[in-house]
Design a protein around this motif. Structure first.
Motif, PDB file in Angstrom:
ATOM      1  N   ARG A 369     -32.285   1.161   5.271  1.00 26.73           N
ATOM      2  CA  ARG A 369     -33.068   1.794   6.322  1.00 26.73           C
ATOM      3  C   ARG A 369     -34.559   1.652   6.064  1.00 26.73           C
ATOM      4  O   ARG A 369     -35.035   1.975   4.992  1.00 26.73           O
ATOM      5  N   GLY A 370     -35.265   1.152   7.014  1.00 31.93           N
ATOM      6  CA  GLY A 370     -36.723   1.130   6.936  1.00 31.93           C
ATOM      7  C   GLY A 370     -37.280   0.136   5.952  1.00 31.93           C
ATOM      8  O   GLY A 370     -38.478   0.070   5.753  1.00 31.93           O
ATOM      9  N   SER A 371     -36.415  -0.655   5.302  1.00 29.58           N
ATOM     10  CA  SER A 371     -36.987  -1.603   4.351  1.00 29.58           C
ATOM     11  C   SER A 371     -36.004  -2.716   4.065  1.00 29.58           C
ATOM     12  O   SER A 371     -34.922  -2.769   4.610  1.00 29.58           O
ATOM     13  N   LEU A 373     -33.158  -4.449   2.361  1.00 31.32           N
ATOM     14  CA  LEU A 373     -31.956  -3.819   1.824  1.00 31.32           C
ATOM     15  C   LEU A 373     -31.850  -3.999   0.309  1.00 31.32           C
ATOM     16  O   LEU A 373     -31.415  -3.093  -0.404  1.00 31.32           O
ATOM     17  N   TYR A 374     -32.247  -5.181  -0.149  1.00 30.02           N
ATOM     18  CA  TYR A 374     -32.150  -5.413  -1.593  1.00 30.02           C
ATOM     19  C   TYR A 374     -33.103  -4.500  -2.356  1.00 30.02           C
ATOM     20  O   TYR A 374     -32.763  -3.969  -3.413  1.00 30.02           O
ATOM     21  N   ALA A 375     -34.314  -4.322  -1.791  1.00 30.49           N
ATOM     22  CA  ALA A 375     -35.255  -3.382  -2.417  1.00 30.49           C
ATOM     23  C   ALA A 375     -34.658  -1.972  -2.415  1.00 30.49           C
ATOM     24  O   ALA A 375     -34.829  -1.210  -3.372  1.00 30.49           O
ATOM     25  N   GLY A 376     -33.929  -1.667  -1.332  1.00 30.83           N
ATOM     26  CA  GLY A 376     -33.293  -0.356  -1.242  1.00 30.83           C
ATOM     27  C   GLY A 376     -32.253  -0.143  -2.328  1.00 30.83           C
ATOM     28  O   GLY A 376     -32.089   0.964  -2.850  1.00 30.83           O
ATOM     29  N   LEU A 377     -31.550  -1.227  -2.684  1.00 30.37           N
ATOM     30  CA  LEU A 377     -30.570  -1.131  -3.762  1.00 30.37           C
ATOM     31  C   LEU A 377     -31.250  -0.819  -5.092  1.00 30.37           C
ATOM     32  O   LEU A 377     -30.720  -0.055  -5.911  1.00 30.37           O
ATOM     33  N   VAL A 378     -32.416  -1.434  -5.280  1.00 28.56           N
ATOM     34  CA  VAL A 378     -33.167  -1.176  -6.512  1.00 28.56           C
ATOM     35  C   VAL A 378     -33.675   0.265  -6.518  1.00 28.56           C
ATOM     36  O   VAL A 378     -33.522   0.993  -7.503  1.00 28.56           O
ATOM     37  N   ALA A 379     -34.242   0.670  -5.375  1.00 27.33           N
ATOM     38  CA  ALA A 379     -34.784   2.028  -5.280  1.00 27.33           C
ATOM     39  C   ALA A 379     -33.686   3.073  -5.514  1.00 27.33           C
ATOM     40  O   ALA A 379     -33.931   4.126  -6.096  1.00 27.33           O
ATOM     41  N   GLY A 380     -32.477   2.747  -5.059  1.00 23.98           N
ATOM     42  CA  GLY A 380     -31.371   3.676  -5.239  1.00 23.98           C
ATOM     43  C   GLY A 380     -30.795   3.666  -6.646  1.00 23.98           C
ATOM     44  O   GLY A 380     -29.845   4.397  -6.939  1.00 23.98           O
TER      45      GLY A 380
END
Length: 587
Positions: A369-371, A373-380
């Motif tokens: 969401r909002g970014s 997806l791969y970066a989101g996996l890292v952030a998560g």
DNA sequence: TAAAGAGGCGCG
DNA sequence: AAAGCGCGCCTCTTTA
């Protein structure tokens, strides 16, 4: 809903030929009642279609869009909607959602020639093009395109959808598939604006000047070849024949098993770098060199042949011109006409997002969401780097078991159990010999006889270790196929819905003045924004410059609409990378 | 001599 | 670059 007292509007107009080969049409009302056939005078089909399109824009029902529509487009006639009987037949007769598939399967003459050949019902020597040849004498023409056959098949297909356990989804799929067939024909008709001079410049810069004859190699290829032979100490080494090249490499002490680039990269030798360069140049020359330019680009347009539904998963294939393999190096040659622009969009990480939506995995949806997806996996906190995220996702969707990609899959399984369960279940079904089905209802083919034989052989009492290994290996292969099928196939469905939505919205634009027209796009598209290219998760619209921003908005909103059409309120963003400019090259 | 197969590589 | 899905197309080699 219309009440019984109101006359049913003619929702469908079925097109086919009378036994003597003349076109005829029959309206079919919403209740399914066919009206009396109307025959269409020789040479007036386009006028007939144009008239009905203007009157009430029916959904045209015909045997094959690829057969009928190019001629209509050439005559300046567009249609809004159609139902492609051939493409729909293929989907319905395989779909696990259709309970009554027997009537469709019994109508075997509706299957593709290739499918018939598989079952040995048609001699392999059957000249396939003849089946699609409109110019044959009427008597020899395939009987599938008669109006009576079209009406009968349409009836079978409507019954199949009505009896299915997912009529809404199947209807959406058939509509999207048919819209795709229209779009494929329109893409070929409009063509992709191509800057021949820029392409030529890239070729000269990369390969050297065009040799006088095709038998001669360009200067830079000759130079690289000389370096390779020098480094190998073999002045006669053949670089174009893999077996000979392999022998030459080994003779020079390079211990490779093949001549593929990924293996060559592993070795240190002065011959490697120039050899890899030679291979790159050779590929460019043979695949997209001057011969390709001469054959496929005319009047500033590249007109490839697309084959909707050509891939088992529902993706498009291409047949001629290599539309789906254009090297990124040549993207600079895509160039809008003067006063026009190219609006290019590709979907970021389409397949993972589709997986998140279809599995209802909220954590994966949130990561996208909002970014990125791969970066989101890292952030998560699921993985440490974006590259790892990418390889982990690819491994999950393709079934990697080893290497860096396979190593990361367990982490994904912990972070996104719902998404991983969906692909793991699909793999398990495939390994058992079962079939799997996409979100909208396209099912994978069942295993072939050879696969079944291999499995059966391994379970016999006297089965050898070798039999068991072979069975396990082919089961796993099939598992990887079905694992990927559900994701790739559903992504293809999303992309079709996106395309269809864009196409529909583009018809709202007012034509630009004749002075601004792009005549090479054909009479239908010369003055309006039109789709010019499609590649799985990427579209390019050729648009008059003044409409660029509005077109970009259409493309963006269509992505959201496609998401809602397929997945309703699933909280998944389908993010685009959009660019507008004279060229399609990404910054 | 033409068709089929294999190797290789471009795209997503 | 990564080995793991789906394709088309080109070249060379083997086979009928």
């Amino acid at each position: 809903m219309p009440t019984e007292t109101q006359p049913s509007p003619p929702h469908w107009c079925v097109l086919g030929r009378t036994p003597d080969g003349v076109f005829a049409a029959a309206h079919v009302s919403a209740s399914g009642e066919p009206g009396a056939p109307v025959s269409i005078e020789e040479g007036t089909l386009a006028a007939f279609v144009a008239q009905h399109e203007a009157d009430h824009s029916p959904r045209w029902v015909w045997w094959s869009t690829a057969q009928v529509y190019p001629e209509l487009l050439a005559a300046g006639v567009r249609v809004a909607r159609c139902h492609d009987l051939m493409l729909s037949h293929q989907i319905l007769r395989n779909s696990e959602h259709v309970r009554g598939r027997q009537p469709l399967i019994a109508a075997a003459h509706w299957a593709e020639p290739a499918a018939l050949a598989d079952t040995h019902e048609v001699p392999a020597s059957l000249p396939e093009p003849a089946l699609f040849d409109l110019d044959r004498a009427p008597a020899a023409r395939d009987h599938r395109d008669t109006l009576a056959e079209a009406l009968a098949e349409f009836g079978r297909q409507r019954a199949a959808v009505d009896s299915s356990s997912a009529a809404g989804r199947l209807s959406l799929l058939l509509a999207a598939e048919s819209a795709g067939a229209l779009i494929a024909a329109e893409l070929s008709a409009a063509g992709l604006p191509w800057d021949t001079a820029e392409h030529n410049r890239i070729l000269i810069e990369t390969l050297g000047p065009r040799p006088a004859s095709a038998a001669e190699k360009p200067a830079r290829m000759l130079a690289m070849a000389a370096q390779v032979r020098e480094a190998l100490g073999d002045p006669l080494a053949s670089l174009d024949s893999p077996p000979k090249l392999l022998r030459a490499l080994r003779a020079a002490g390079i211990a490779v098993e093949s001549t593929s680039q990924w293996e060559l990269y592993e070795h240190e030798h002065p011959a490697i770098a120039p050899l890899l360069a030679y291979k790159k140049l050779s590929r460019l020359l043979t695949a997209n060199g001057w011969a390709w330019l001469d054959e496929w680009v005319r009047d500033g347009r590249y007109r490839p042949v697309y084959v909707p539904g050509g891939v088992v998963t529902g993706r498009w294939a291409s047949n001629g011109g290599g539309a789906l393999q254009l090297p990124r190096l040549l993207r600079r040659a895509l160039r809008a006409d003067p006063g026009w622009v190219l609006v290019s969009a590709d979907v970021s990480q389409l397949e993972p997002r589709v997986l998140a939506a279809m599995s209802g995995d909220r954590a994966m949806a949130a990561a996208g969401r909002g970014s990125d997806l791969y970066a989101g996996l890292v952030a998560g906190g699921v993985v440490d780097t974006r590259e790892e995220a990418k390889f982990a996702m690819l491994g999950a969707m393709y079934g990697a078991t080893s290497g860096d990609s396979g190593r990361l899959v367990p982490q994904l399984r912990r972070g996104f159990p719902a998404a991983m369960r969906l692909v793991d279940d699909a793999a398990a079904a495939g390994e058992r010999g079962g079939t799997v089905t996409t979100w909208l209802g396209r099912s994978s083919p069942p295993p072939d006889a050879e696969w079944n034989n291999v499995q059966a052989a391994a379970s016999l009492p006297g089965a050898s270790r070798r039999d068991e290994d072979a069975a396990r290996r082919s089961a796993r292969e099939r598992g990887r196929f079905t694992r990927n099928f559900v994701v790739q196939g559903t992504a293809a469905e999303w992309a079709l819905a996106w395309l269809a939505e864009i196409r529909g919205k583009l018809t709202d634009f007012a034509p630009v003045p004749a002075a601004r027209e792009a005549p090479a796009s054909g009479t239908v598209f010369a003055r309006v924004p039109h789709l010019a290219f499609f590649l799985h998760d990427e579209v390019i619209v050729h648009s008059p410059a003044e409409h660029a921003d509005a077109v970009a908005l259409v493309v963006e909103e269509a992505a959201a609409t496609a998401g809602r059409r397929l997945f309703g309120g699933a909280p998944v963003d389908f993010r685009l990378e959009l660019s507008v400019g004279e060229r399609a090259e990404k910054p």
